[in-house]
Design a protein around this motif. Structure first.
Motif, PDB file in Angstrom:
ATOM      1  N   ILE A 292       0.835  -1.206   0.000  1.00 56.64           N
ATOM      2  CA  ILE A 292       0.000   0.000   0.000  1.00 56.64           C
ATOM      3  C   ILE A 292       0.870   1.256   0.000  1.00 56.64           C
ATOM      4  CG2 ILE A 292      -1.632   1.337   1.378  1.00 56.64           C
ATOM      5  CD1 ILE A 292      -2.876  -1.310   2.265  1.00 56.64           C
ATOM      6  N   LEU A 293       1.934   1.267   0.807  1.00 55.91           N
ATOM      7  CA  LEU A 293       2.831   2.422   0.843  1.00 55.91           C
ATOM      8  C   LEU A 293       3.523   2.626  -0.501  1.00 55.91           C
ATOM      9  CD1 LEU A 293       4.438   1.970   4.390  1.00 55.91           C
ATOM     10  CD2 LEU A 293       2.679   3.593   3.711  1.00 55.91           C
ATOM     11  N   TRP A 295       2.380   1.719  -3.402  1.00 57.02           N
ATOM     12  CA  TRP A 295       1.354   2.193  -4.340  1.00 57.02           C
ATOM     13  C   TRP A 295       1.065   3.676  -4.148  1.00 57.02           C
ATOM     14  CZ3 TRP A 295      -3.808   3.779  -3.264  1.00 57.02           C
ATOM     15  CH2 TRP A 295      -4.586   3.977  -4.401  1.00 57.02           C
ATOM     16  N   LEU A 296       1.122   4.153  -2.895  1.00 59.15           N
ATOM     17  CA  LEU A 296       0.829   5.562  -2.630  1.00 59.15           C
ATOM     18  C   LEU A 296       1.913   6.483  -3.189  1.00 59.15           C
ATOM     19  CD1 LEU A 296      -0.563   5.408   1.023  1.00 59.15           C
ATOM     20  CD2 LEU A 296      -1.843   5.829  -1.077  1.00 59.15           C
ATOM     21  N   VAL A 297       3.166   6.048  -3.210  1.00 62.12           N
ATOM     22  CA  VAL A 297       4.258   6.911  -3.686  1.00 62.12           C
ATOM     23  C   VAL A 297       4.681   6.566  -5.107  1.00 62.12           C
ATOM     24  CG1 VAL A 297       5.104   7.230  -1.345  1.00 62.12           C
ATOM     25  CG2 VAL A 297       6.051   5.402  -2.736  1.00 62.12           C
TER      26      VAL A 297
END
Length: 351
Positions: A292-293, A295-297
């Motif tokens: 998830i991290l 994917w966020l950056v």
């Protein structure tokens, strides 16, 4: 006469046992043994039976420990989440280091020596001199205008440079030395020699900042592993405290099991599998959080790479690394449960 015969026959029937034929004692003992039901000797269980019983108990404890965790989902989820956060931090650092290594993979094999020429320099004579040097593999000359155009292309600051009254960049001579000329102290010697040339204002060796980057990556990677070690100890403490509370809640049950002959290994099994499930769940949650991290950056990283004309794509853990993270979490959970159960089960003995 008849009475005499009847009396004789009665006396014969009523004869004492001593007058009859006795059977030997050995024969009577044999007959009594045959009449008694046969008593089977109690035999010890075979090793295969003991192994089968142990495997059955292991399978039973795997299912029962999972059911206990599912029965209290809130507490189980909180424990797994605390462990997952401890696993996420070093994982994110290692992912960042791997991405930087991937980004700089193409730089190590092509170190360049850049010579910034003076305004009064004669590039033709200098190029002829350097072309005859056996240490130089190739060289490229960029005039001041070409250097400015290349700077505008890769920096995206064309609007800023268009407002300048004159070109601030000097002419550049880009050299690519042979790798043999950059081994050990030879790189510094070559740099010093190029800097001493009268036509050169400044000499810069790309190998220097590449080496600095390599040292920074090594420092970051080692720091990540040290952080992972410290957080692994924290995971062991969390699991140990959780298993200690579980043992205290089942103290009476443990005492009964020990009273009927249950060993410490037998009593320890459900707690070991409880720790295993906690660790595996934390590993799965940590792998999901890392993805998830990433994917966020990933979007901002892709846009930044586009500005530098790069095809770089941010990479996450991947399938193999995710499975490895789950296995590491399960191993930490099992180890923490084993340490806690060995310590606390010794203190519980039936009186």
């Amino acid at each position: 006469m008849v009475d005499t015969q009847r009396g004789a026959s009665r006396s014969a029937r009523g004869a004492t046992p001593m007058s009859r034929t006795k059977k030997p004692d050995s024969a009577r003992a044999e007959q009594a043994r045959r009449k008694r039901p046969a008593v089977q000797k109690k035999s010890r269980p075979r090793s295969s039976e003991r192994l089968g019983g142990a495997l059955h108990h292991h399978r039973q404890m795997v299912v029962q420990s999972l059911k206990r965790l599912i029965a209290s989902p809130a507490a189980s989820l909180m424990t797994c989440l605390v462990m997952a956060v401890a696993l996420v931090l070093p994982s994110v650092m290692l992912v960042a280091v791997d991405n930087i290594k991937q980004l700089s993979a193409g730089w190590d094999g092509s170190p360049q020596l850049t010579l910034y020429l003076r305004g009064t320099a004669r590039p033709a004579s200098l190029m002829q001199k350097l072309a005859n040097d056996s240490r130089i593999e190739s060289l490229v000359y960029l005039s001041a205008d070409q250097a400015l155009a290349e700077f505008e292309q890769y920096s995206g600051l064309a609007d800023v440079t268009a407002q300048l009254e004159h070109n601030p960049l000097p002419a550049v001579l880009v050299l690519r030395p042979h790798l043999a000329a950059l081994q050990g102290e030879q790189a510094q010697a070559l740099l010093t020699e190029m800097q001493a040339l009268s036509e050169v204002e400044l000499a810069s060796l790309d190998l220097e900042w590449i080496e600095r980057l390599r040292q920074i990556l090594q420092l970051s990677e080692r720091s990540s592993w040290l952080l992972a070690l410290l957080l692994a100890i924290a995971v062991l403490l969390v699991i140990g405290n959780t298993i200690r509370l579980a043992i205290e809640n089942r103290r009476s049950e443990i005492v009964v099991i020990k009273l009927v002959g249950g060993s410490d290994a037998y009593v320890r099994r459900p707690f070991l599998y409880t720790g295993l499930w906690y660790g595996a769940g934390a590993g799965m949650m940590a792998a999901c959080l890392v993805q998830i991290l990433v994917w966020l950056v990933q979007g901002p990283a892709a846009r930044l790479a586009t500005l530098y004309q790069s095809q770089f794509e941010l990479q996450g853990l991947g399938l193999a690394a995710s499975i490895g993270l789950i296995l590491v979490g399960a191993l930490l959970g099992w180890s923490g449960a084993w340490l806690a159960s060995v310590r606390h089960l010794r203190e519980i003995e039936p009186r």
